[in-house]
Write an enzyme that holds these catalytic residues in place. Structure first.
Site, mmCIF file in Angstrom:
data_model
loop_
_atom_site.group_PDB
_atom_site.id
_atom_site.type_symbol
_atom_site.label_atom_id
_atom_site.label_comp_id
_atom_site.label_asym_id
_atom_site.label_seq_id
_atom_site.Cartn_x
_atom_site.Cartn_y
_atom_site.Cartn_z
ATOM 1 C CG HIS A 187 -2.027 0.999 1.100
ATOM 2 N ND1 HIS A 187 -1.899 2.298 1.511
ATOM 3 C CD2 HIS A 187 -3.258 0.890 0.548
ATOM 4 C CE1 HIS A 187 -3.010 2.946 1.230
ATOM 5 N NE2 HIS A 187 -3.855 2.120 0.641
ATOM 6 C CD GLU A 190 -8.327 -2.848 -4.402
ATOM 7 O OE1 GLU A 190 -9.408 -3.444 -4.512
ATOM 8 O OE2 GLU A 190 -8.155 -1.687 -4.764
HETATM 9 C C1 LIG Z 1 -0.306 -0.228 -3.915
HETATM 10 C C2 LIG Z 1 1.033 0.047 -4.546
HETATM 11 C C3 LIG Z 1 0.823 0.676 -5.938
HETATM 12 C C4 LIG Z 1 1.825 1.020 -3.653
HETATM 13 O O1 LIG Z 1 2.938 1.315 -4.356
HETATM 14 P P1 LIG Z 1 4.097 2.208 -3.809
HETATM 15 O O2 LIG Z 1 3.687 3.084 -2.710
HETATM 16 O O3 LIG Z 1 4.655 2.870 -5.005
HETATM 17 O O4 LIG Z 1 5.032 1.135 -3.197
HETATM 18 P P2 LIG Z 1 6.567 1.199 -3.394
HETATM 19 O O5 LIG Z 1 6.926 1.303 -4.826
HETATM 20 O O6 LIG Z 1 7.078 2.279 -2.500
HETATM 21 O O7 LIG Z 1 6.995 -0.222 -2.896
HETATM 22 C C5 LIG Z 1 8.217 -0.437 -2.275
HETATM 23 C C6 LIG Z 1 8.832 -1.715 -2.768
HETATM 24 O O8 LIG Z 1 7.927 -2.788 -2.573
HETATM 25 C C7 LIG Z 1 7.651 -3.417 -3.803
HETATM 26 N N1 LIG Z 1 6.241 -3.748 -3.839
HETATM 27 C C8 LIG Z 1 5.217 -2.957 -3.465
HETATM 28 N N2 LIG Z 1 4.057 -3.611 -3.629
HETATM 29 C C9 LIG Z 1 4.374 -4.825 -4.090
HETATM 30 C C10 LIG Z 1 3.604 -5.943 -4.448
HETATM 31 N N3 LIG Z 1 2.274 -5.929 -4.357
HETATM 32 N N4 LIG Z 1 4.228 -7.038 -4.900
HETATM 33 C C11 LIG Z 1 5.561 -7.065 -5.000
HETATM 34 N N5 LIG Z 1 6.358 -6.031 -4.682
HETATM 35 C C12 LIG Z 1 5.769 -4.932 -4.230
HETATM 36 C C13 LIG Z 1 8.014 -2.402 -4.869
HETATM 37 O O9 LIG Z 1 8.354 -3.048 -6.079
HETATM 38 C C14 LIG Z 1 9.169 -1.716 -4.248
HETATM 39 O O10 LIG Z 1 10.279 -2.553 -4.383
HETATM 40 P P3 LIG Z 1 11.725 -1.939 -4.720
HETATM 41 O O11 LIG Z 1 12.016 -1.014 -3.570
HETATM 42 O O12 LIG Z 1 12.589 -3.147 -4.797
HETATM 43 O O13 LIG Z 1 11.574 -1.219 -6.023
HETATM 44 C C15 LIG Z 1 1.843 -1.258 -4.687
HETATM 45 O O14 LIG Z 1 2.017 -1.830 -3.417
HETATM 46 C C16 LIG Z 1 1.231 -2.230 -5.646
HETATM 47 O O15 LIG Z 1 1.471 -2.153 -6.857
HETATM 48 N N6 LIG Z 1 0.418 -3.222 -5.124
HETATM 49 C C17 LIG Z 1 -0.262 -4.134 -5.983
HETATM 50 C C18 LIG Z 1 -1.510 -3.506 -6.596
HETATM 51 C C19 LIG Z 1 -2.627 -3.366 -5.583
HETATM 52 O O16 LIG Z 1 -2.895 -4.250 -4.798
HETATM 53 N N7 LIG Z 1 -3.308 -2.202 -5.653
HETATM 54 C C20 LIG Z 1 -4.402 -1.865 -4.772
HETATM 55 C C21 LIG Z 1 -3.992 -0.847 -3.767
HETATM 56 S S1 LIG Z 1 -5.213 -0.558 -2.540
#
Ligand SMILES: CC(C)(COP(=O)(O)OP(=O)(O)OC[C@H]1O[C@@H](n2cnc3c(N)ncnc32)[C@H](O)[C@@H]1OP(=O)(O)O)[C@@H](O)C(=O)NCCC(=O)NCCS
Length: 499
Positions: free
Chosen positions: A383, A436
């Protein structure tokens, strides 16, 4: 040495904690003061920010100054050196220092006055504006470290467990929960008749449904409904007219979404039933079958828990559009567009696809490991704000447990393995289940098809968008940030067209 008196904001009105907030705001406006000092028996006890106070006074007319004032960061003498002010202003909590001279209040000092003097450029902006505070809000907030979120002053999870969606709708829009049955029924009597779409909109829906998925179709349908009703720019109408537009669009959205879905399936839309609560009515309009109390209750809780969630991308989008003074339909169309992206609202059906792909608990580790190693994101996990469990997923996990069934069983068994693998392969990132993951499980168990997961989310989030739009509309400032230009240095000569 530079004295505090050279940069402080002078001519600050004094107000008292017990003064009516509305009157304090009127005085500040009359004196063109952005800040007032709150004095209790002549002693400064806090400061009052005009923009914040004006919003609060409009939403809740009975408030006093003490309800909206900010605690005092400290007092400083007008002859003190500015360097003494910095550590005081750096204390936690946003606020101002009260400047005194000979025991009298003569001004206030905030970081805003100091920054231009420090000759440092603007701080670098984190990617995605992560953590950047872009507005004051009284609608809702998310405490990512604590795993807590709230609608106004109440825990959102507690509200979802103890109140109806319409109660929370009233809380977000009008600032107060209904206190008794009469108030609850009065709000229901106001919004439920608005559930029905007009004949013109109903006639247009088959063509829209034929051309697009329900969430895309909603953009078109809302544009049409807004045009037919003649929604006027927020800039040109008062708060009462804005509220009426907000109720109209939010009440209509579930009807449009379910009708669009049914038409796409080759079925007739099912008209809303005014005697049903929001969750039951939603399932009724979607399926045409009277839902069981268990399913209706589960969906009511899901919908209530997703009404609002701080400054999500779609809420921010709605507020940016509202800040231009555009009409409420335009704000919502933009918000729906933002929500449709898989990184925001588009994940619950993908979370279910993940469960499908895993198939059985023993396969969970290998499936997740290979996905993460390929650089894929695991849908339903991680998240942007929470660094611990998403409180919505905690609540929905319990709902899923109560509903039972093979999908809920699989999700409950697989969850801990996914969290474990993510912790091993993405150490230090603190990735847990988000809303989700169990949302998909709960919706599927209640008979909502996967293609309606994100639309269902939108059907309640529209309430949060409208509440945010109403709040933003009270701030006359347009949101217009800047970007750092990093392309080839200008000005280059414009080349002639060749050939
Ligand atoms: C929700 C989301 C977009 C938040 O993204 P964010 O704030 O940009 O998170 P970050 O990019 O800071 O994540 C930090 C690290 O965790 C990883 N990460 C975050 N969510 C991940 C996931 N669901 N699966 C695998 N790796 C994940 C990122 O790749 C990043 O890794 P890195 O540092 O090696 O590049 C992200 O967690 C995601 O894509 N989740 C899956 C989609 C989802 O469930 N969306 C609904 C949200 S309510």
């Amino acid at each position: 040495m530079q004295q505090v008196s050279t940069v402080m904001a002078g001519r600050v009105p004094a107000v008292r904690p017990g003064d009516a907030l509305k009157e304090a705001v009127a005085r500040m406006r009359a004196e063109a003061a952005a800040v007032a000092v709150v004095l209790e028996r002549g002693v400064p006890v806090g400061t009052l920010n005009e923009a914040h106070a004006a919003g609060a006074a409009l939403v809740r007319p009975g408030l006093q100054v003490s309800d909206a004032m900010r605690p005092l960061l400290g007092t400083i003498d007008a002859t003190d050196d500015l360097s003494a002010a910095l550590p005081m202003l750096a204390r936690p909590g946003s606020g101002q220092l009260v400047v005194t001279s000979g025991g009298e209040v003569v001004g206030v000092l905030s970081l805003a006055e100091l920054v231009p003097m420090l000759s440092i450029g603007p701080a670098p902006t984190p990617p995605g504006l992560k953590g950047v505070v872009v507005a004051d809000t009284e609608v809702s907030d998310v405490c990512g470290e604590e795993g807590f979120y709230h609608y106004r002053q109440y825990s959102a999870v507690e509200l979802a467990e103890r109140r109806t969606l319409e109660d929370c709708w009233r809380l977000l829009l009008d600032g107060e929960l209904p206190r008794d049955r009469a108030e609850r029924e009065a709000f229901a009597a106001e919004v439920r008749p608005l559930r029905s779409a007009s004949p013109l909109v109903m006639r247009a829906l088959p063509a829209i449904a034929g051309a697009s998925e329900p969430l895309e179709g909603l953009r078109t349908a809302i544009s049409l409904a807004a045009a037919e009703r003649g929604l006027r720019p927020l800039y040109d109408i008062d708060q009462l007219a804005r509220r009426a537009d907000a109720l109209f669009v939010a009440a209509l959205t579930p009807t449009l979404l379910t009708a669009l879905y049914r038409l796409r399936q080759g079925e007739e839309p099912v008209p809303p039933r005014p005697e049903l609560e929001a969750g039951a009515n939603y399932l009724w309009m979607l399926t045409g079958v009277q839902p069981s109390a268990v399913h209706a209750g589960a969906i009511e809780r899901y919908l209530t828990s997703t009404i609002d969630h701080g400054f999500s991308a779609s809420t921010f989008t709605a507020r940016v559009i509202a800040s231009t003074g555009a009409d409420l339909g335009a704000c919502l169309v933009g918000a729906i567009g933002a929500l449709s992206g898989p990184l925001h609202g588009g994940a619950p059906s993908r979370a279910l696809e993940l469960l499908d792909e895993i198939g059985s608990p023993e396969r969970a580790r290998s499936v997740i490991e290979s996905k993460v190693r390929r650089g894929e994101r695991i849908m339903g996990f991680g998240h942007a704000v929470y660094r611990t469990e998403d409180p919505r997923s905690n609540m929905l996990r319990e709902v899923a447990r109560q509903l039972g069934g093979p999908l809920a069983d699989l999700a409950l068994k697989v969850e801990s393995t996914v969290v474990e693998v993510l912790a091993e392969l993405k150490p230090g990132r603190r990735l847990y289940t988000n809303v989700e993951f169990y949302a998909g499980v709960v919706m599927a168990a209640c008979g909502i098809p996967p293609e309606m997961f994100t639309p269902t989310f939108a059907s309640s989030r529209v309430i949060g968008w409208t509440a945010n739009v109403l709040e933003q509309a009270q701030d006359p400032k347009i949101i217009r940030p800047s970007a750092r230009y990093v392309g080839p240095p200008p000005p280059q000569p414009v080349p002639e067209l060749q050939g």
